[in-house]
Design a protein around this motif. Structure first.
Motif, mmCIF file in Angstrom:
data_model
loop_
_atom_site.group_PDB
_atom_site.id
_atom_site.type_symbol
_atom_site.label_atom_id
_atom_site.label_comp_id
_atom_site.label_asym_id
_atom_site.label_seq_id
_atom_site.Cartn_x
_atom_site.Cartn_y
_atom_site.Cartn_z
ATOM 1 N N ALA A 257 48.255 -25.270 -33.391
ATOM 2 C CA ALA A 257 47.605 -24.116 -34.011
ATOM 3 C C ALA A 257 48.242 -22.816 -33.513
ATOM 4 C CB ALA A 257 46.110 -24.119 -33.689
ATOM 5 N N GLY B 79 43.530 -20.176 -31.344
ATOM 6 C CA GLY B 79 42.219 -20.795 -31.484
ATOM 7 C C GLY B 79 42.254 -22.305 -31.492
ATOM 8 N N ALA B 80 43.206 -22.906 -30.758
ATOM 9 C CA ALA B 80 43.332 -24.368 -30.755
ATOM 10 C C ALA B 80 42.059 -25.026 -30.216
ATOM 11 C CB ALA B 80 44.542 -24.789 -29.921
ATOM 12 N N ILE C 299 39.027 -24.042 -30.438
ATOM 13 C CA ILE C 299 37.948 -23.972 -31.429
ATOM 14 C C ILE C 299 38.161 -25.034 -32.513
ATOM 15 C CG2 ILE C 299 36.893 -22.514 -33.196
ATOM 16 C CD1 ILE C 299 38.009 -20.117 -31.384
ATOM 17 N N GLN C 300 39.421 -25.125 -32.954
ATOM 18 C CA GLN C 300 39.724 -26.101 -34.010
ATOM 19 C C GLN C 300 39.521 -27.533 -33.494
ATOM 20 O OE1 GLN C 300 43.621 -25.626 -35.768
ATOM 21 N NE2 GLN C 300 43.290 -27.342 -37.168
ATOM 22 N N ALA D 155 37.456 -28.418 -31.193
ATOM 23 C CA ALA D 155 36.004 -28.616 -31.069
ATOM 24 C C ALA D 155 35.414 -29.002 -32.423
ATOM 25 C CB ALA D 155 35.347 -27.341 -30.537
ATOM 26 N N GLU D 156 35.842 -28.321 -33.479
ATOM 27 C CA GLU D 156 35.366 -28.683 -34.821
ATOM 28 C C GLU D 156 35.758 -30.119 -35.146
ATOM 29 O OE1 GLU D 156 37.205 -25.159 -36.868
ATOM 30 O OE2 GLU D 156 35.329 -25.236 -37.991
#
Lengths: 297, 124
Positions: free
Chosen positions: B47, B50-51, B53-54, B56-57
């Motif tokens: 990414a 924001g790796a 965050i991604q 985690a999603e």
């Protein structure tokens, strides 16, 4: 004409060269007769601006730099996740029963508010820094200051360039951020010439190569200033020769210069003979730019 | 189904752990009782930003109830917490299998919340 003073490696003397180049032209008779405007000096190293320490501008204009970030109306949001899906910077995430926003990752592109099927996203400005401008010793001066802890300098650089526009024909000297990543690219991309300041060491050479790759990718003519000449090795010289990259100026490794800079004095205050050398360098750059323009025309 | 996500270097239960949560190459999903596992390439590993965050999603979408990694950045922590996913740290564990054994024995420490003064917070 816009000259960007850049480097790969930090601390090679970008500001030293940029500041004294601008000041040298102010006292150059031939240059003053030919130009209607004093140079515009733009300090685009918004993460650590320092040219003001040498130029002492009187700040007359100030503006906040901000990016528009999304604000989600939770009453309308259905948690469909399309906003998080479209955000390439992962500034939005739908987790649990809410939309999480990570504002410091948001570049302000607006895709999320465009794609939201419920029209639940509006945009609110998020202040990231400050732009300041004013006269400085006869120059026109402007810089951007990124707020402490803010990770993203590019929007501030972009807004600084849009806000502090030169008059038609006015020479702009831009002090770039170090490195070869986004802040450096944003600073130099609309320049006519990139002056790469380096030092004759393996570190200097390594980062000069990276910076040169960027300028070539952008199709910009470039030249080199070797600062602290006399230390290190011949690597930078050999590289410039093999790449046909002109060495436009050498500044020796000189304790008096270092002491002067540490006291907030400029190169041309410490060594006035550099005024004519720097003016001459500006003329050579002007010729290179003219030649490059007629090549592409 | 109760599943635990672990960040690993290669797609295998005996893989070396990858201490980076957002940018690990693979996410291993293990069912603790049977130790049945599934490995998925981590879509966040390259990414632009924001790796954490991604990732985690991604673990939330894949039904993980807990996640083990070296540590968690402030953004990843906030995202995982919002998803109701418990976070544990590998400490000295070398392989995913070892981490699972210690997880089942209740020996893995829970990740600490991010320190104040770093990462995301209100600004002036």
């Amino acid at each position: 004409m816009r000259i960007a003073v850049a480097s790969g490696k930090g601390g090679t003397g970008k500001t030293t060269v940029a500041v004294s180049l601008a000041l040298s032209l102010l006292t150059d008779g031939a240059w003053k007769r030919a130009e209607r405007h004093a140079p515009l000096f733009l300090d685009c190293d918004v993460e650590a601006p320092d040219a003001h320490l040498f130029l002492h501008p009187v700040i007359e204009r100030t503006k906040q730099a901000s990016v528009p970030v999304p604000k989600v109306d939770e009453g309308r949001c259905t948690l469909c996740g399309e906003c998080a899906e479209v955000c390439v910077f992962n500034a939005l995430a739908v987790l649990g029963d809410r939309v999480l926003l990570f504002p410091e990752l948001c570049h302000g592109c607006g895709s999320c508010s465009l794609i939201c099927p419920e029209d639940a996203i509006s945009e609110v400005p998020r202040v990231m820094g400050l732009l300041e401008a004013g006269p400085a010793d006869g120059l026109h001066f402007a810089h951007g200051v990124l707020n402490v802890s803010e990770p993203m300098p590019v929007p501030v650089i972009r807004q600084l360039k849009a806000w502090a526009r030169p008059e038609p024909g006015q020479l702009t000297i831009v002090d770039a951020a170090p490195g070869a990543s986004c802040p450096m690219v944003e600073t130099v991309r609309d320049a006519d010439f990139v002056l790469l300041v380096t030092e004759p060491t393996p570190f200097g050479l390594h980062d000069l190569k990276l910076a040169l790759e960027v300028t070539r990718e952008l199709g910009l003519p470039a030249g080199v200033v070797i600062n602290r000449d006399g230390i290190g090795d011949r690597g930078v010289e050999d590289f410039c020769a093999s790449e046909n990259l002109p060495i436009l100026l050498r500044i020796p490794f000189d304790r008096a210069i270092a002491e002067g800079l540490a006291q907030g004095r400029t190169l041309v205050e410490v060594r006035p003979e550099y005024r004519s050398l720097l003016s001459e360098m500006a003329r050579r750059i002007s010729e290179i730019v003219s030649a490059a323009r007629s090549d592409t025309a | 189904m109760h599943r635990i996500a672990l960040t690993v270097a290669t797609p295998d239960l005996d893989a070396e752990v990858d201490p980076r949560f957002g940018r690990a190459d693979f996410i291993l999903l293990v069912e603790p009782e049977s130790m049945a596992w599934e490995a998925l390439a981590n879509p966040a590993r390259e990414a632009a930003g924001g790796a954490g965050i991604q990732a985690a999603e991604f673990v939330a979408q894949n039904g993980a109830h807990a996640v083990c990694s070296g540590d968690f950045g402030p953004n990843a922590y906030e995202a995982l917490e919002a998803a109701g996913i418990a976070m544990y740290r590998y400490e000295s564990c070398r392989t995913a299998r070892e981490a699972m054994e210690r997880f089942k024995a209740g020996e893995l420490p829970a990740a600490d919340p991010p320190q104040q003064g770093r990462g995301r917070r209100r600004r002036r």
